[in-house]
Design a protein around this motif. Sequence first.
Motif, PDB file in Angstrom:
ATOM      1  N   THR A   9       0.851  -1.191   0.000  1.00 10.35           N
ATOM      2  CA  THR A   9       0.000   0.000   0.000  1.00 10.35           C
ATOM      3  C   THR A   9       0.887   1.241   0.000  1.00 10.35           C
ATOM      4  N   SER A  11       1.095   3.644   2.135  1.00  6.18           N
ATOM      5  CA  SER A  11       1.674   3.865   3.461  1.00  6.18           C
ATOM      6  C   SER A  11       2.829   2.909   3.732  1.00  6.18           C
ATOM      7  N   GLN A  12       2.720   1.666   3.247  1.00  2.14           N
ATOM      8  CA  GLN A  12       3.805   0.715   3.424  1.00  2.14           C
ATOM      9  C   GLN A  12       5.029   1.118   2.615  1.00  2.14           C
TER      10      GLN A  12
END
Length: 276
Positions: A9, A11-12
Amino acid sequence: MSDNSSLRTPSQRIAWSATIVISTLVFIFLITPILAIMPLSFSSGSYLTYPLPGLSLRWYDDFINSPRWMNSLKNSMIIGVASTLLSMVLGTLAALGLAQWKSRLKPLVLAFVLSPVVVPGVITAVGLYFFFAPIGLTGSYLGLILAHTALATPFVVITVGATLQSFDTNLARAAASLGASPLYAFRRVILPLILPGLASGALFAFATSFDEVVIVLFMAGPEQRTLPREMFSGIRENISPTITAAAVVLTTVSVILLATLEALRRRNERLKGSST
């Protein structure tokens, strides 16, 4: 690798990028002092200044031809090798005993054995000084070797103990059932299997002894001045670029030990992979 990155994702991906950036900054922060010292050891000037007035090997020549520096290097090697051999014996015996001991007191005993790693070096040095002084072991090679052994043994206990976690005790029982004595079974069955951990512990033990200076400041006499002790005295009394040459020697020894340790780790992983 590309499939895993595409599944992350946003954010990852941001967290992964931030981890790389922070790790790089920490690495630069740790390696910069070493990189700053190494060029100074090749300076032709008599002061530790940048820019370098010229390049020269005069400080390495001074280091090699100085009886004071060579004697300190010899002392470091003698004390380091002797304490490493002694810590290998004591650490292996302690790890074998702890691995086979089933008791509620085991964590307490393990914490006591590993305490020299956790306790600040100054406290350990003061305790060893007051323990060794009444029996006349301060200012002697034996006292320094025993003190460095106490400091290095926990590293052997940790590495050998980690190796014993995957050791199959049925192998030792099988050797005993075939008539092998405990010493023969250890030499032919147990020792070859724990050898990678023992070698790693020995490298850590030698590096700990070779770089140690606090205990030496408390316990060494004029004849037991080690290389770190000589560097410490040189910084306090007379700052000479020869100290940078000695620092490069210490750094080189540490790099060689770490490279050897990494080679042993990879060899151990290859052996485990081939056996499975």
